[in-house]
Scaffold this active site. Structure first.
Site, PDB file in Angstrom:
ATOM      1  N   HIS A  18      71.526  46.770  72.084  1.00 60.09           N
ATOM      2  CA  HIS A  18      71.936  47.245  73.408  1.00 60.09           C
ATOM      3  C   HIS A  18      73.211  46.504  73.792  1.00 60.09           C
ATOM      4  O   HIS A  18      73.719  45.673  73.013  1.00 60.09           O
ATOM      5  CB  HIS A  18      70.815  47.040  74.431  1.00 60.09           C
ATOM      6  CG  HIS A  18      70.275  45.631  74.455  1.00 60.09           C
ATOM      7  ND1 HIS A  18      71.014  44.561  74.883  1.00 60.09           N
ATOM      8  CD2 HIS A  18      69.072  45.131  74.066  1.00 60.09           C
ATOM      9  CE1 HIS A  18      70.297  43.465  74.787  1.00 60.09           C
ATOM     10  NE2 HIS A  18      69.110  43.779  74.280  1.00 60.09           N
ATOM     11  N   HIS A  21      73.487  42.794  73.045  1.00 64.30           N
ATOM     12  CA  HIS A  21      73.842  42.446  71.661  1.00 64.30           C
ATOM     13  C   HIS A  21      75.324  42.740  71.407  1.00 64.30           C
ATOM     14  O   HIS A  21      76.013  41.967  70.735  1.00 64.30           O
ATOM     15  CB  HIS A  21      73.048  43.307  70.662  1.00 64.30           C
ATOM     16  CG  HIS A  21      71.577  43.079  70.672  1.00 64.30           C
ATOM     17  ND1 HIS A  21      70.682  44.045  71.062  1.00 64.30           N
ATOM     18  CD2 HIS A  21      70.828  42.004  70.310  1.00 64.30           C
ATOM     19  CE1 HIS A  21      69.449  43.585  70.946  1.00 64.30           C
ATOM     20  NE2 HIS A  21      69.502  42.345  70.507  1.00 64.30           N
ATOM     21  N   GLY A 131      72.274  34.725  72.796  1.00 64.90           N
ATOM     22  CA  GLY A 131      72.319  35.001  74.237  1.00 64.90           C
ATOM     23  C   GLY A 131      71.609  33.913  75.030  1.00 64.90           C
ATOM     24  O   GLY A 131      70.605  33.354  74.586  1.00 64.90           O
ATOM     25  N   ASP A 134      67.676  34.065  76.315  1.00 59.55           N
ATOM     26  CA  ASP A 134      66.641  33.337  75.576  1.00 59.55           C
ATOM     27  C   ASP A 134      67.041  31.856  75.570  1.00 59.55           C
ATOM     28  O   ASP A 134      67.371  31.289  74.522  1.00 59.55           O
ATOM     29  CB  ASP A 134      66.529  33.889  74.153  1.00 59.55           C
ATOM     30  CG  ASP A 134      66.124  35.352  74.169  1.00 59.55           C
ATOM     31  OD1 ASP A 134      65.040  35.657  74.673  1.00 59.55           O
ATOM     32  OD2 ASP A 134      66.914  36.193  73.703  1.00 59.55           O
ATOM     33  N   SER A 169      67.452  43.762  77.705  1.00 63.91           N
ATOM     34  CA  SER A 169      66.482  43.356  76.684  1.00 63.91           C
ATOM     35  C   SER A 169      66.042  44.606  75.940  1.00 63.91           C
ATOM     36  O   SER A 169      65.918  45.685  76.544  1.00 63.91           O
ATOM     37  CB  SER A 169      65.269  42.712  77.373  1.00 63.91           C
ATOM     38  OG  SER A 169      64.151  42.735  76.509  1.00 63.91           O
ATOM     39  N   ARG A 171      63.200  45.170  75.039  1.00 66.25           N
ATOM     40  CA  ARG A 171      61.871  45.538  75.539  1.00 66.25           C
ATOM     41  C   ARG A 171      61.935  46.348  76.844  1.00 66.25           C
ATOM     42  O   ARG A 171      60.924  46.905  77.249  1.00 66.25           O
ATOM     43  CB  ARG A 171      61.006  44.287  75.752  1.00 66.25           C
ATOM     44  CG  ARG A 171      60.574  43.634  74.447  1.00 66.25           C
ATOM     45  CD  ARG A 171      59.519  42.565  74.667  1.00 66.25           C
ATOM     46  NE  ARG A 171      58.922  42.127  73.414  1.00 66.25           N
ATOM     47  CZ  ARG A 171      59.201  40.978  72.800  1.00 66.25           C
ATOM     48  NH1 ARG A 171      60.087  40.158  73.327  1.00 66.25           N
ATOM     49  NH2 ARG A 171      58.604  40.661  71.659  1.00 66.25           N
TER      50      ARG A 171
END
Ligand code: PAF
Length: 265
Positions: A18, A21, A131, A134, A169, A171
Site C-alpha cells: 500500500h 510501503h 516504517g 511498527d 496497514s 490489515r
C-alpha cells in the site's frame, strides 16, 4: 552489486503493498543504486490462531507496483527456502520484546528478528528501511543490527496516514466501514494525548485514562494495551519529562491494529 561498488537499499515487506510501503520504496530508490524489496509472509512471526493463512496476499499486483516504483529486484522466497526441515536457529532479544506487543504476542519478535537477520544475510543491503508505525519492531531491528554487528544502516520512515488519520496497514482491508470509523479513535487518542501534554498534564495515567475513555466508547474495539514509555527502552514512564512514546494496540472485530506517536513536552 556489492562487488561492483554499488549500494543496495532494501525494503522488507510481507506484501499486499500500500502507499505506506510505497513511501519506503521511494525512499529506498533515492538512497541506493540498487533497490531490493522482499515479499514474504513470514510464518514464524504468527502464533497459532493468528491470521497467517488469511493474511492478505496479491503478488501480481505487488509486482506491478514494485516495477512502477523503480524496484530493481523483488525477492519472493518460498517458506521451505527460508525454513528447511532442519531449521533450528532463532534470534531472541533479552529486553525490548518484553514490552508492548511482545506481551500478548510473546513469539512475534523472535520471528521478526530471525527472518530479518536471514534476509539481511541474503540481500546484503547497505541500507534497510522500516516504517515507524511498527515502532517496537524498528527498535528491535536497530538493537539486533548493533548487537550482531550487521554493517547496515537502518532507516526509520514516518507513518503514512489516510486523509482522516488512520495509519496505513495491510490489515485495514479487513475492516468494515463501521469498524474503519471506530479505528479512527486510535489516532484521535494520540492527538488528544499531545493536547493534554501541551496543556501541562504530564501524568501518564491521566493521559492513558483519557485514551481509554475515547476508545472504550466504541463497543467493537477490544484494547490490548495503551502505554506511555521511554522511546529507547520501552519501559513505562509515570511522568512525562522528555520525549515519550505513546503506543496502542487494539482489536477492531478480529483485526489487530497498532499505532503510536512521540509525545513532546
Ligand atoms: O513489518 C513487516 O512487514 C514484517 O514484520 C517484516 C519486517 C517484513 C518481517 O517479516
Amino acid at each position: 552489486m556489492r562487488c561492483l561498488d554499488k549500494t543496495i537499499a532494501f525494503v522488507p515487506t510481507m506484501g499486499y503493498l500500500h502507499e505506506g510501503h510505497l513511501s519506503l520504496i521511494r525512499q529506498g530508490r533515492k538512497i541506493g543504486d540498487c533497490l531490493v524489496v522482499s515479499i514474504f509472509v513470514n510464518p514464524i512471526q504468527f502464533a497459532p490462531g493468528e491470521d497467517f493463512e488469511d493474511y492478505p496476499r496479491d503478488l501480481e499486483k505487488d509486482l506491478v507496483l514494485a516495477m512502477k516504483n523503480g524496484v530493481d529486484v523483488v525477492f519472493t522466497p518460498y517458506d521451505k527456502e527460508l525454513y528447511s526441515n532442519g531449521f533450528q536457529t532463532d534470534v531472541n532479544l533479552k529486553k525490548l520484546p518484553n514490552h508492548l506487543c511482545g506481551i500478548s504476542r510473546p513469539t512475534f519478535f523472535s520471528g521478526v528478528a530471525t527472518v530479518v537477520a536471514k534476509l539481511f544475510n541474503i540481500v546484503k543491503p547497505h541500507f534497510a528501511i522500516f516504517g515507524k508505525k511498527d515502532y517496537q519492531q524498528l527498535a528491535i531491528i536497530r538493537q539486533m543490527v548493533s548487537d550482531l554487528n550487521f554493517d547496515i544502516e537502518i532507516i526509520g520512515s514516518e507513518t503514512l496516514r489516510e486523509h482522516d488519520g488512520l495509519a496505513m496497514s495491510s490489515r485495514n482491508i479487513y475492516l468494515t466501514s463501521e469498524q474503519r470509523n471506530s479505528a479512527l479513535c486510535l489516532y484521535k487518542s494520540l492527538q488528544k494525548a499531545q493536547v493534554l501534554l501541551s496543556n501541562g498534564i504530564n501524568d501518564s495515567e491521566k493521559i492513558i485514562n483519557t485514551a481509554l475513555e475515547i476508545i472504550k466508547s466504541h463497543t467493537d474495539i477490544e484494547i490490548d494495551y495503551i502505554a506511555i514509555c521511554d522511546p529507547q527502552t520501552l519501559i513505562d514512564m509515570k511522568k512525562i519529562d522528555g520525549p515519550a512514546l505513546m503506543a496502542l494496540a487494539v482489536k477492531v472485530g478480529k483485526t489487530r491494529l497498532i499505532d503510536n506517536a512521540i509525545l513532546n513536552l
